[in-house]
Design a protein around this motif. Structure first.
Motif, PDB file in Angstrom:
ATOM      1  N   LYS A  54       0.785  -1.229  -0.041  1.00  0.00           N
ATOM      2  CA  LYS A  54       0.156  -0.139  -0.030  1.00  0.00           C
ATOM      3  C   LYS A  54       0.833   1.224  -0.096  1.00  0.00           C
ATOM      4  CE  LYS A  54      -3.598  -2.605   0.128  1.00  0.00           C
ATOM      5  NZ  LYS A  54      -4.059  -2.975  -1.206  1.00  0.00           N
ATOM      6  N   ASP A  55       2.051   1.067   0.422  1.00  0.00           N
ATOM      7  CA  ASP A  55       3.063   2.420   0.317  1.00  0.00           C
ATOM      8  C   ASP A  55       3.683   2.330  -0.739  1.00  0.00           C
ATOM      9  OD1 ASP A  55       2.089   3.233   3.052  1.00  0.00           O
ATOM     10  OD2 ASP A  55       3.568   1.713   3.911  1.00  0.00           O
ATOM     11  N   PRO A  56       4.447   3.384  -1.260  1.00  0.00           N
ATOM     12  CA  PRO A  56       5.100   3.484  -2.534  1.00  0.00           C
ATOM     13  C   PRO A  56       6.299   2.421  -2.094  1.00  0.00           C
ATOM     14  CG  PRO A  56       4.328   5.599  -1.872  1.00  0.00           C
ATOM     15  CD  PRO A  56       4.167   4.821  -0.744  1.00  0.00           C
ATOM     16  N   VAL A  57       7.202   1.929  -3.164  1.00  0.00           N
ATOM     17  CA  VAL A  57       8.320   1.104  -3.071  1.00  0.00           C
ATOM     18  C   VAL A  57       9.476   2.188  -3.536  1.00  0.00           C
ATOM     19  CG1 VAL A  57       9.901  -0.775  -3.756  1.00  0.00           C
ATOM     20  CG2 VAL A  57       7.297  -0.859  -3.108  1.00  0.00           C
ATOM     21  N   TYR A  58      10.573   2.609  -2.862  1.00  0.00           N
ATOM     22  CA  TYR A  58      11.372   3.535  -3.344  1.00  0.00           C
ATOM     23  C   TYR A  58      12.807   2.840  -3.770  1.00  0.00           C
ATOM     24  CZ  TYR A  58       8.673   7.139  -1.110  1.00  0.00           C
ATOM     25  OH  TYR A  58       7.801   8.039  -0.800  1.00  0.00           O
ATOM     26  N   SER A  59      13.290   3.229  -4.810  1.00  0.00           N
ATOM     27  CA  SER A  59      14.497   2.701  -5.235  1.00  0.00           C
ATOM     28  C   SER A  59      15.390   4.045  -6.032  1.00  0.00           C
ATOM     29  CB  SER A  59      14.151   1.511  -6.394  1.00  0.00           C
ATOM     30  OG  SER A  59      15.332   1.000  -6.794  1.00  0.00           O
ATOM     31  N   TYR A  60      16.404   3.727  -6.778  1.00  0.00           N
ATOM     32  CA  TYR A  60      17.108   4.798  -7.430  1.00  0.00           C
ATOM     33  C   TYR A  60      17.736   4.193  -8.356  1.00  0.00           C
ATOM     34  CZ  TYR A  60      20.934   2.252  -4.846  1.00  0.00           C
ATOM     35  OH  TYR A  60      21.678   1.389  -4.059  1.00  0.00           O
ATOM     36  N   ASN A  61      18.333   5.094  -9.518  1.00  0.00           N
ATOM     37  CA  ASN A  61      18.887   4.685 -10.743  1.00  0.00           C
ATOM     38  C   ASN A  61      20.168   3.498 -10.510  1.00  0.00           C
ATOM     39  OD1 ASN A  61      19.224   4.827 -13.606  1.00  0.00           O
ATOM     40  ND2 ASN A  61      20.945   6.159 -13.383  1.00  0.00           N
ATOM     41  N   GLY A  62      20.054   2.479 -11.445  1.00  0.00           N
ATOM     42  CA  GLY A  62      20.890   1.351 -11.194  1.00  0.00           C
ATOM     43  C   GLY A  62      20.839   0.275 -10.225  1.00  0.00           C
ATOM     44  N   ALA A  63      19.930   0.417  -9.333  1.00  0.00           N
ATOM     45  CA  ALA A  63      19.762  -0.316  -8.322  1.00  0.00           C
ATOM     46  C   ALA A  63      18.763  -1.568  -8.616  1.00  0.00           C
ATOM     47  CB  ALA A  63      19.086   0.321  -7.059  1.00  0.00           C
ATOM     48  N   ASN A  64      18.564  -2.556  -7.839  1.00  0.00           N
ATOM     49  CA  ASN A  64      17.516  -3.716  -7.894  1.00  0.00           C
ATOM     50  C   ASN A  64      16.359  -3.221  -6.985  1.00  0.00           C
ATOM     51  OD1 ASN A  64      19.445  -4.851  -9.788  1.00  0.00           O
ATOM     52  ND2 ASN A  64      20.552  -6.272  -8.106  1.00  0.00           N
ATOM     53  N   VAL A  65      15.258  -3.671  -7.405  1.00  0.00           N
ATOM     54  CA  VAL A  65      14.048  -3.552  -6.611  1.00  0.00           C
ATOM     55  C   VAL A  65      13.107  -4.498  -6.711  1.00  0.00           C
ATOM     56  CG1 VAL A  65      12.731  -2.374  -8.314  1.00  0.00           C
ATOM     57  CG2 VAL A  65      12.334  -1.760  -5.815  1.00  0.00           C
ATOM     58  N   THR A  66      12.395  -4.898  -5.610  1.00  0.00           N
ATOM     59  CA  THR A  66      11.314  -5.983  -5.820  1.00  0.00           C
ATOM     60  C   THR A  66      10.089  -5.160  -5.517  1.00  0.00           C
ATOM     61  OG1 THR A  66      12.809  -7.664  -5.038  1.00  0.00           O
ATOM     62  CG2 THR A  66      10.502  -8.256  -4.854  1.00  0.00           C
ATOM     63  N   LEU A  67       9.193  -5.502  -6.286  1.00  0.00           N
ATOM     64  CA  LEU A  67       7.765  -4.783  -6.130  1.00  0.00           C
ATOM     65  C   LEU A  67       6.971  -6.095  -5.441  1.00  0.00           C
ATOM     66  CD1 LEU A  67       7.087  -2.789  -9.460  1.00  0.00           C
ATOM     67  CD2 LEU A  67       8.317  -2.152  -7.097  1.00  0.00           C
ATOM     68  N   PRO A  68       6.502  -6.149  -4.346  1.00  0.00           N
ATOM     69  CA  PRO A  68       5.873  -7.247  -3.899  1.00  0.00           C
ATOM     70  C   PRO A  68       4.312  -7.312  -4.217  1.00  0.00           C
ATOM     71  CG  PRO A  68       5.633  -5.400  -2.319  1.00  0.00           C
ATOM     72  CD  PRO A  68       6.684  -4.906  -3.455  1.00  0.00           C
ATOM     73  N   CYS A  69       4.017  -8.809  -4.397  1.00  0.00           N
ATOM     74  CA  CYS A  69       2.423  -9.164  -4.729  1.00  0.00           C
ATOM     75  C   CYS A  69       2.292 -10.639  -4.295  1.00  0.00           C
ATOM     76  CB  CYS A  69       2.546  -8.960  -6.366  1.00  0.00           C
ATOM     77  SG  CYS A  69       0.738  -9.535  -6.856  1.00  0.00           S
ATOM     78  N   HIS A  70       1.103 -10.670  -3.581  1.00  0.00           N
ATOM     79  CA  HIS A  70       0.884 -11.992  -3.071  1.00  0.00           C
ATOM     80  C   HIS A  70      -0.383 -12.252  -3.504  1.00  0.00           C
ATOM     81  CE1 HIS A  70       4.519 -11.060  -0.939  1.00  0.00           C
ATOM     82  NE2 HIS A  70       4.884 -12.536  -0.747  1.00  0.00           N
TER      83      HIS A  70
END
Length: 357
Positions: A54-70
């Protein structure tokens, strides 16, 4: 024959007859008791529920990020079923979707710019999280996680936001010289992209005050005002984002608001006793195993790496600027920021270089 047809129609209308059977009874989706209550009969006897952050997921250029979904079933159906997972990237107004990835079991396919950068993480039962590697500036936005089980189809949306900085940009030719497509290009040339409204609003909330109107990524023209004043919409308007609305992308001309994120490398300063011309500055960066820095890289180094230098230096677009974190005498105004000397046609200065780590 008419009597047989009438009897068949009566059986269909009564609801006691199932039109077809394919593993699910497709029957009475909505209750017709006339009591105003809608009751859903789920095809497999269980309700499919999809949930993301429900909260935004924060990341930055060049990083790896996981967008959660269940996802889950109510009631639980027991062993894991073979379902289809689809991830899409949405526009801010939800009118268009860009396919990101589709997966069935362990077979998946990524699309467009996400090829080779995206995969589904299924580390636990009923997980459908999206992993994006080497995050890019244009990855910022809303993503839909959709789970499809036979005739059941449910989804939820998660917001990916890049940590970055918005900066206004004018080309060497001066104010209000860019149509939308040229604004897109100048931002790219400076290691950035056109900012979206959320990014501009965040920059305004952090103190950005700029009286010149500029293009945003959705084709609107806006500008942020913290201190109302006569040339900027009038003294009686409250602080906020002033908007000209959508403009003609070819004919109308304004400045640009660009967005840059954290850096993969470093920005550093070089100088000579007598200073350098622009061409000498470019060569000095190359001799140091680097390249002359772009405007977006200087802003990012100032915001995220604390670059503070009270010495003016050339940048790749021919401008001369310097970043100040701690304001002090002889270093410009009393607030932090990136100072600009414009685009001098001649002169000798230091140079800001950028080198990948």
């Amino acid at each position: 024959l008419p009597l047989l047809l009438k009897a068949t129609l009566l059986r269909l209308a009564s609801g006691s007859y199932h039109p077809f059977y394919n593993g699910f009874y497709y029957n009475h989706i909505m209750n017709d008791n006339g009591n105003g209550e809608d009751k859903v009969d789920y095809f497999n006897g269980a309700r499919l529920v999809v949930e993301t952050s429900k909260d935004p997921v924060y990341s930055y250029n060049g990083a790896n990020v996981t967008l959660p979904c269940h996802y889950r079933y109510e009631p639980d159906l027991g062993p894991k079923r073979k379902i289809r997972i689809k991830w899409s990237k949405l526009r801010d107004d939800y009118t268009k979707e860009q396919d990101v990835m589709v997966a069935i079991g362990k077979t998946y396919m990524a699309f467009g710019d996400f090829k080779g950068r995206a995969h589904i993480r299924q580390a636990s039962r009923h997980e459908a999280s999206l992993v994006i590697s080497d995050v890019r500036l244009k990855d910022d936005g809303k993503y839909r996680c959709e789970v499809i089980d036979g005739l059941e189809d449910e989804s939820d949306v998660v917001d990916l936001r890049l940590q970055g900085i918005v900066f206004p940009y004018q080309p060497p030719r001066g104010q209000y010289r860019l149509n939308f497509h040229e604004a897109e290009q100048v931002c790219q040339d400076q290691g950035a992209i056109l900012a979206n409204f959320n990014q501009l609003f965040q920059a305004w909330s952090e103190g950005l005050d700029w009286c010149n109107a500029g293009w945003l990524a959705d084709g609107t023209v806006q500008y942020p005002i913290r201190l109302p004043r006569k040339p900027c919409g009038g003294v009686h308007l409250a602080p906020g984002i002033r908007s000209y609305g959508p403009r003609h992308r070819h004919l109308h001309r304004f400045d640009a608001f660009c967005f840059s994120s954290a850096l993969k490398g470093e920005v550093f300063y070089l100088d000579r006793l007598a200073g350098m011309t622009l061409e000498e500055a470019k060569q000095s960066c190359q001799d140091a195993g680097a390249e002359i820095a772009r405007v977006g890289q200087l802003y990012s180094a100032w915001k995220f790496l604390g670059l503070d230098r009270c010495n003016a230096g050339w940048l790749a677009d021919g401008s001369v600027r310097y970043p100040i974190v701690t304001p002090r005498a002889n270093c410009g105004p009393a607030e932090p920021g990136v100072r600009s000397f414009g685009f001098p046609s001649k002169g000798r200065f230091g140079v800001f270089c950028y080198r990948e780590r």
